[in-house]
Design a protein around this motif. Structure first.
Motif, PDB file in Angstrom:
ATOM      1  N   SER A   1      37.428  -1.646  -1.237  1.00 10.04           N
ATOM      2  CA  SER A   1      38.438  -2.161  -0.319  1.00 10.04           C
ATOM      3  C   SER A   1      39.830  -1.815  -0.809  1.00 10.04           C
ATOM      4  O   SER A   1      40.059  -1.644  -2.015  1.00 10.04           O
ATOM      5  CB  SER A   1      38.296  -3.677  -0.186  1.00 10.04           C
ATOM      6  OG  SER A   1      39.407  -4.238   0.485  1.00 10.04           O
TER       7      SER A   1
ATOM      8  N   ASN B   1      48.113  -7.743   8.247  1.00  5.39           N
ATOM      9  CA  ASN B   1      47.093  -8.597   8.847  1.00  5.39           C
ATOM     10  C   ASN B   1      46.386  -9.412   7.761  1.00  5.39           C
ATOM     11  O   ASN B   1      45.744  -8.857   6.873  1.00  5.39           O
ATOM     12  CB  ASN B   1      46.080  -7.727   9.607  1.00  5.39           C
ATOM     13  CG  ASN B   1      45.136  -8.548  10.447  1.00  5.39           C
ATOM     14  OD1 ASN B   1      45.043  -9.760  10.276  1.00  5.39           O
ATOM     15  ND2 ASN B   1      44.450  -7.889  11.364  1.00  5.39           N
TER      16      ASN B   1
ATOM     17  N   ILE C   1      43.896 -11.391   8.235  1.00 11.22           N
ATOM     18  CA  ILE C   1      42.469 -11.579   8.540  1.00 11.22           C
ATOM     19  C   ILE C   1      41.598 -10.715   7.629  1.00 11.22           C
ATOM     20  O   ILE C   1      40.574 -11.152   7.109  1.00 11.22           O
ATOM     21  CB  ILE C   1      42.177 -11.262  10.021  1.00 11.22           C
ATOM     22  CG1 ILE C   1      42.931 -12.269  10.909  1.00 11.22           C
ATOM     23  CG2 ILE C   1      40.678 -11.329  10.309  1.00 11.22           C
ATOM     24  CD1 ILE C   1      42.842 -11.971  12.379  1.00 11.22           C
ATOM     25  N   GLY C   2      42.031  -9.468   7.419  1.00  9.91           N
ATOM     26  CA  GLY C   2      41.282  -8.566   6.541  1.00  9.91           C
ATOM     27  C   GLY C   2      41.220  -9.098   5.125  1.00  9.91           C
ATOM     28  O   GLY C   2      40.177  -9.054   4.461  1.00  9.91           O
TER      29      GLY C   2
ATOM     30  N   ASN D   1      41.506 -12.256   4.283  1.00 13.29           N
ATOM     31  CA  ASN D   1      40.679 -13.459   4.309  1.00 13.29           C
ATOM     32  C   ASN D   1      39.194 -13.096   4.207  1.00 13.29           C
ATOM     33  O   ASN D   1      38.428 -13.739   3.476  1.00 13.29           O
ATOM     34  CB  ASN D   1      40.948 -14.246   5.598  1.00 13.29           C
ATOM     35  CG  ASN D   1      40.369 -15.643   5.542  1.00 13.29           C
ATOM     36  OD1 ASN D   1      40.509 -16.347   4.553  1.00 13.29           O
ATOM     37  ND2 ASN D   1      39.688 -16.045   6.597  1.00 13.29           N
ATOM     38  N   ASN D   2      38.779 -12.050   4.950  1.00 10.44           N
ATOM     39  CA  ASN D   2      37.385 -11.575   4.891  1.00 10.44           C
ATOM     40  C   ASN D   2      37.041 -11.072   3.490  1.00 10.44           C
ATOM     41  O   ASN D   2      35.933 -11.283   2.993  1.00 10.44           O
ATOM     42  CB  ASN D   2      37.152 -10.473   5.920  1.00 10.44           C
ATOM     43  CG  ASN D   2      37.178 -10.993   7.341  1.00 10.44           C
ATOM     44  OD1 ASN D   2      36.888 -12.169   7.587  1.00 10.44           O
ATOM     45  ND2 ASN D   2      37.544 -10.140   8.298  1.00 10.44           N
ATOM     46  N   TYR D   3      38.001 -10.395   2.875  1.00 11.46           N
ATOM     47  CA  TYR D   3      37.820  -9.870   1.518  1.00 11.46           C
ATOM     48  C   TYR D   3      37.562 -11.012   0.538  1.00 11.46           C
ATOM     49  O   TYR D   3      36.649 -10.955  -0.296  1.00 11.46           O
ATOM     50  CB  TYR D   3      39.069  -9.075   1.123  1.00 11.46           C
ATOM     51  CG  TYR D   3      39.077  -8.561  -0.295  1.00 11.46           C
ATOM     52  CD1 TYR D   3      38.394  -7.399  -0.638  1.00 11.46           C
ATOM     53  CD2 TYR D   3      39.795  -9.224  -1.292  1.00 11.46           C
ATOM     54  CE1 TYR D   3      38.411  -6.920  -1.943  1.00 11.46           C
ATOM     55  CE2 TYR D   3      39.822  -8.754  -2.585  1.00 11.46           C
ATOM     56  CZ  TYR D   3      39.130  -7.595  -2.903  1.00 11.46           C
ATOM     57  OH  TYR D   3      39.158  -7.123  -4.195  1.00 11.46           O
TER      58      TYR D   3
ATOM     59  N   LYS E   1      36.464 -14.020   1.207  1.00 14.24           N
ATOM     60  CA  LYS E   1      35.195 -14.686   1.504  1.00 14.24           C
ATOM     61  C   LYS E   1      33.998 -13.874   1.016  1.00 14.24           C
ATOM     62  O   LYS E   1      33.081 -14.416   0.390  1.00 14.24           O
ATOM     63  CB  LYS E   1      35.069 -14.927   3.014  1.00 14.24           C
ATOM     64  CG  LYS E   1      35.943 -16.056   3.535  1.00 14.24           C
ATOM     65  CD  LYS E   1      35.735 -16.240   5.030  1.00 14.24           C
ATOM     66  CE  LYS E   1      36.562 -17.409   5.560  1.00 14.24           C
ATOM     67  NZ  LYS E   1      36.380 -17.589   7.021  1.00 14.24           N
ATOM     68  N   LYS E   2      33.993 -12.567   1.321  1.00 12.19           N
ATOM     69  CA  LYS E   2      32.850 -11.724   0.964  1.00 12.19           C
ATOM     70  C   LYS E   2      32.653 -11.636  -0.544  1.00 12.19           C
ATOM     71  O   LYS E   2      31.535 -11.481  -1.025  1.00 12.19           O
ATOM     72  CB  LYS E   2      33.013 -10.320   1.557  1.00 12.19           C
ATOM     73  CG  LYS E   2      32.757 -10.265   3.059  1.00 12.19           C
ATOM     74  CD  LYS E   2      32.864  -8.836   3.571  1.00 12.19           C
ATOM     75  CE  LYS E   2      32.558  -8.767   5.057  1.00 12.19           C
ATOM     76  NZ  LYS E   2      32.673  -7.383   5.587  1.00 12.19           N
ATOM     77  N   ARG E   3      33.729 -11.710  -1.267  1.00 10.71           N
ATOM     78  CA  ARG E   3      33.626 -11.585  -2.726  1.00 10.71           C
ATOM     79  C   ARG E   3      33.609 -12.953  -3.425  1.00 10.71           C
ATOM     80  O   ARG E   3      33.662 -13.009  -4.650  1.00 10.71           O
ATOM     81  CB  ARG E   3      34.771 -10.714  -3.256  1.00 10.71           C
ATOM     82  CG  ARG E   3      34.513  -9.227  -2.993  1.00 10.71           C
ATOM     83  CD  ARG E   3      35.780  -8.405  -3.046  1.00 10.71           C
ATOM     84  NE  ARG E   3      35.500  -6.977  -2.924  1.00 10.71           N
ATOM     85  CZ  ARG E   3      35.163  -6.378  -1.778  1.00 10.71           C
ATOM     86  NH1 ARG E   3      35.037  -7.087  -0.663  1.00 10.71           N
ATOM     87  NH2 ARG E   3      34.921  -5.071  -1.734  1.00 10.71           N
ATOM     88  N   ASN E   4      33.543 -14.009  -2.625  1.00  9.96           N
ATOM     89  CA  ASN E   4      33.452 -15.371  -3.177  1.00  9.96           C
ATOM     90  C   ASN E   4      34.534 -15.633  -4.223  1.00  9.96           C
ATOM     91  O   ASN E   4      34.283 -16.239  -5.275  1.00  9.96           O
ATOM     92  CB  ASN E   4      32.073 -15.606  -3.815  1.00  9.96           C
ATOM     93  CG  ASN E   4      30.951 -15.444  -2.808  1.00  9.96           C
ATOM     94  OD1 ASN E   4      31.042 -15.952  -1.688  1.00  9.96           O
ATOM     95  ND2 ASN E   4      29.897 -14.752  -3.201  1.00  9.96           N
TER      96      ASN E   4
END
Length: 213
Positions: free
Chosen positions: A158, A188, A190-191, A193-195, A197-200
């Protein structure tokens, strides 16, 4: 009088290929009693270097002739070969190809247009066959029970990876993802935030704090 140039594609990792070109050109020039004005050698060790071919051939004047051993000296894909050949011909430079026994005069010549048409058809056929081979290979894998795509849980690289330490530091002091995105110059959140979350990342930070305490 039309000047005659020779062009050799040099690859230091494949000297036999270079030698083969030179031998074909020498034999052809002698048999036709040509007087060569200049020999052009371009060192190409990867496909990325092919962009320098046209730059190196710019010294060839209009109405001159380029002699090459094989069409593949212009590229390692039909698409690249076609692009370079068309550009050379558009400058009214004749191309003599020893191995394929071709004489490409210019982009207005009927026979030359036919040859380029065949090359274009080959390019289209190559793309269609590649697509067909890919589809068939995927079908075979599916029939054999092989899961397609990336394994579940695979984490891709990423753009946020380079600033992960900074992201973790700002999260640890209680900043929101929106504020962190703004501070680090991301448009943005949002990207980001997803990063996170996905990587805890939040969970990992909490675990670290518990261990320290």
């Amino acid at each position: 009088m039309s000047k005659i140039f020779t062009y050799v594609r040099v690859n230091k990792n494949n000297q036999s290929y270079v030698q083969e070109q030179m031998e074909l050109l020498e034999k052809y020039i002698q048999s036709n009693n040509f007087s060569v004005y200049k020999n052009i050698e371009i060192d190409i060790t990867s496909s990325n270097d092919e962009k320098y071919i046209l730059e190196s051939l710019k010294d060839c004047e209009k109405k001159s002739t380029i002699i090459v051993a094989d069409l593949n000296v212009f590229g390692r894909t039909i698409e690249n070969i076609l692009e370079i050949v068309k550009h050379i011909l558009s400058n009214k430079i004749r191309i003599l190809v020893v191995k394929q026994k071709l004489e490409l005069i210019d982009d207005d010549d009927m026979l030359t247009q036919m040859v380029l048409g065949v090359i274009s058809m080959t390019l289209s056929l190559e793309k269609n066959l590649m697509s067909l081979r890919t589809k068939e290979a995927l079908i075979v894998k599916k029939l054999n029970g092989i899961a397609l795509g990336k394994p579940f849980g695979t984490i891709q690289k990423s753009k946020f990876d380079n600033q992960r330490d900074k992201i973790e530091e700002l999260l640890s002091v209680g900043l929101s993802v929106r504020k962190i995105a703004k501070l680090l110059g991301y448009n943005n959140h949002i990207g980001l935030n997803n990063y996170v979350k996905k990587r805890n990342i939040r969970e990992n930070l909490q675990s670290s704090e518990e261990i320290i305490n």
